[in-house]
Design a protein around this motif. Structure first.
Motif, PDB file in Angstrom:
ATOM      1  N   TRP A  86       0.702  -1.345   0.098  1.00 54.03           N
ATOM      2  CA  TRP A  86       0.050   0.083  -0.199  1.00 54.03           C
ATOM      3  C   TRP A  86       0.936   1.344   0.012  1.00 54.03           C
ATOM      4  CZ3 TRP A  86      -4.542   0.644  -1.697  1.00 54.03           C
ATOM      5  CH2 TRP A  86      -5.444  -0.449  -1.573  1.00 54.03           C
ATOM      6  N   GLU A  87       2.339   1.244   0.511  1.00 57.50           N
ATOM      7  CA  GLU A  87       2.925   2.218   0.639  1.00 57.50           C
ATOM      8  C   GLU A  87       3.316   2.472  -0.684  1.00 57.50           C
ATOM      9  OE1 GLU A  87       4.454   4.574   2.783  1.00 57.50           O
ATOM     10  OE2 GLU A  87       2.850   4.048   4.418  1.00 57.50           O
ATOM     11  N   VAL A  88       3.897   1.697  -1.564  1.00 58.15           N
ATOM     12  CA  VAL A  88       4.495   1.756  -2.820  1.00 58.15           C
ATOM     13  C   VAL A  88       3.059   2.532  -3.530  1.00 58.15           C
ATOM     14  CG1 VAL A  88       4.967   0.491  -4.946  1.00 58.15           C
ATOM     15  CG2 VAL A  88       5.895  -0.045  -2.869  1.00 58.15           C
ATOM     16  N   LEU A  89       2.030   1.984  -3.623  1.00 52.94           N
ATOM     17  CA  LEU A  89       0.711   2.365  -4.540  1.00 52.94           C
ATOM     18  C   LEU A  89       0.211   3.913  -3.988  1.00 52.94           C
ATOM     19  CD1 LEU A  89      -1.319  -0.827  -4.215  1.00 52.94           C
ATOM     20  CD2 LEU A  89      -0.267   0.158  -6.118  1.00 52.94           C
ATOM     21  N   SER A  90       0.465   4.117  -2.529  1.00 49.37           N
ATOM     22  CA  SER A  90       0.264   5.522  -2.277  1.00 49.37           C
ATOM     23  C   SER A  90       1.258   6.491  -2.818  1.00 49.37           C
ATOM     24  CB  SER A  90       0.204   5.503  -0.760  1.00 49.37           C
ATOM     25  OG  SER A  90      -0.200   6.774  -0.211  1.00 49.37           O
ATOM     26  N   THR A  91       2.648   6.285  -2.668  1.00 52.18           N
ATOM     27  CA  THR A  91       3.560   7.021  -3.115  1.00 52.18           C
ATOM     28  C   THR A  91       3.672   7.401  -4.578  1.00 52.18           C
ATOM     29  OG1 THR A  91       4.838   6.034  -1.156  1.00 52.18           O
ATOM     30  CG2 THR A  91       6.365   7.110  -3.153  1.00 52.18           C
ATOM     31  N   LEU A  92       2.912   6.592  -5.055  1.00 55.03           N
ATOM     32  CA  LEU A  92       2.957   6.749  -6.792  1.00 55.03           C
ATOM     33  C   LEU A  92       1.580   7.184  -7.226  1.00 55.03           C
ATOM     34  CD1 LEU A  92       5.057   3.520  -7.935  1.00 55.03           C
ATOM     35  CD2 LEU A  92       5.468   6.096  -7.872  1.00 55.03           C
ATOM     36  N   GLY A  93       0.630   7.673  -6.230  1.00 50.79           N
ATOM     37  CA  GLY A  93      -0.553   8.350  -6.617  1.00 50.79           C
ATOM     38  C   GLY A  93      -1.751   7.632  -6.350  1.00 50.79           C
ATOM     39  N   ARG A  96      -6.714   4.113  -1.604  1.00 48.34           N
ATOM     40  CA  ARG A  96      -7.031   3.007  -0.915  1.00 48.34           C
ATOM     41  C   ARG A  96      -7.997   2.345  -1.813  1.00 48.34           C
ATOM     42  NH1 ARG A  96      -4.292   0.263   3.382  1.00 48.34           N
ATOM     43  NH2 ARG A  96      -2.872   1.690   4.237  1.00 48.34           N
ATOM     44  N   GLN A  97      -9.017   3.176  -2.370  1.00 52.78           N
ATOM     45  CA  GLN A  97      -9.814   2.452  -3.680  1.00 52.78           C
ATOM     46  C   GLN A  97      -8.971   2.081  -4.769  1.00 52.78           C
ATOM     47  OE1 GLN A  97     -10.453   5.381  -1.725  1.00 52.78           O
ATOM     48  NE2 GLN A  97     -11.331   4.089  -0.345  1.00 52.78           N
ATOM     49  N   LEU A  98      -7.827   2.348  -4.893  1.00 54.76           N
ATOM     50  CA  LEU A  98      -6.915   1.967  -6.240  1.00 54.76           C
ATOM     51  C   LEU A  98      -7.308   2.687  -7.310  1.00 54.76           C
ATOM     52  CD1 LEU A  98      -6.764  -1.763  -6.082  1.00 54.76           C
ATOM     53  CD2 LEU A  98      -4.898  -0.217  -5.633  1.00 54.76           C
TER      54      LEU A  98
END
Length: 233
Positions: A86-93, A96-98
């Protein structure tokens, strides 16, 4: 999930800077620097080479399936692996709902005359302190000016729009720090750069700050409508 796979696939293509369909060691270091603040050491790179799909002469380029497999393994790690993903996904924009609502991918095309050009990443720098003031000046110079409610003539918003994006800047020409509420909730058909469309900003004297970035969502018509009001103490 399929939605997570789609998000990671988009990230893979974003990290594939030269567009050749695989990720090199240099590109992976860029990805690591962006998401964790550190480049990949030789030992970790060897583990990736030995356990995930690679290609190239020395098995030195990660394929899409290898990249996805790496992050599936990360998510399955019982010691905080899912949160790390989730940290990776969040850092790249990603939210939490993708939903990709905190970043905007773009492609840079470079052309040269009478020579062959080559682009190489040489360093990563904290550009925000440089870029944000320059962007603020551009918006103030070219944007549409509106007074802030109860701003006493010293507070203004500037909205600079193109068919593909809009940026709202708040300028304080006064001599004291102020709090201003920006309300973009009446904007339609667009994504907004902050989690909430209503945001309170604190602006120092004789300064300008970026309030919102907006961009159209899909192919629908979109409108930008922002109301700025000073919060009186």
């Amino acid at each position: 999930t399929e939605q997570c796979r789609e998000a990671l696939t988009e990230i893979f293509h974003r990290v594939d800077l030269d567009g050749n369909g695989v990720i090199s060691r240099t590109e992976f270091d860029f990805f690591q620097e962006r998401t964790s603040g550190e480049v990949c050491d030789d030992e970790t790179w060897k583990i990736i080479q030995d356990n995930f799909e690679m290609t190239g002469e020395g098995k030195d380029e990660i394929t899409l399936e290898g990249f996805l497999g790496l992050h599936v393994m990360t998510a399955e790690d019982e010691e905080g692996g899912e949160e790390e993903l989730w940290e990776v996904l969040s850092t790249l924009g990603y939210s939490r709902q993708l939903q990709l609502d905190q970043a905007c991918s773009f492609q840079l095309d470079v052309f040269t005359e009478d020579c062959e050009g080559e682009i190489e990443i040489v360093d990563l720098l904290p550009f925000a302190p440089i870029v944000d003031p320059a962007l603020s000046r551009l918006v103030v110079e070219r944007g549409v000016c509106e007074p802030v409610r109860d701003g006493r003539g010293t507070l203004h918003t500037y909205t600079f729009s193109t068919p593909h994006m809009a940026t709202i800047v708040l300028e304080n020409k006064g001599n004291v720090r102020v709090a201003v509420q920006l309300d973009c909730s009446r904007s339609t058909g667009c994504r907004i750069s902050r989690e909430s469309s209503v945001h309170v900003m604190h602006v120092g004297p004789q300064s300008a700050v970026i309030g919102f970035h907006l961009m159209p969502e899909g192919a629908t018509d979109w409108t930008v409508h922002c109301i700025a009001s000073r919060i009186l103490s």
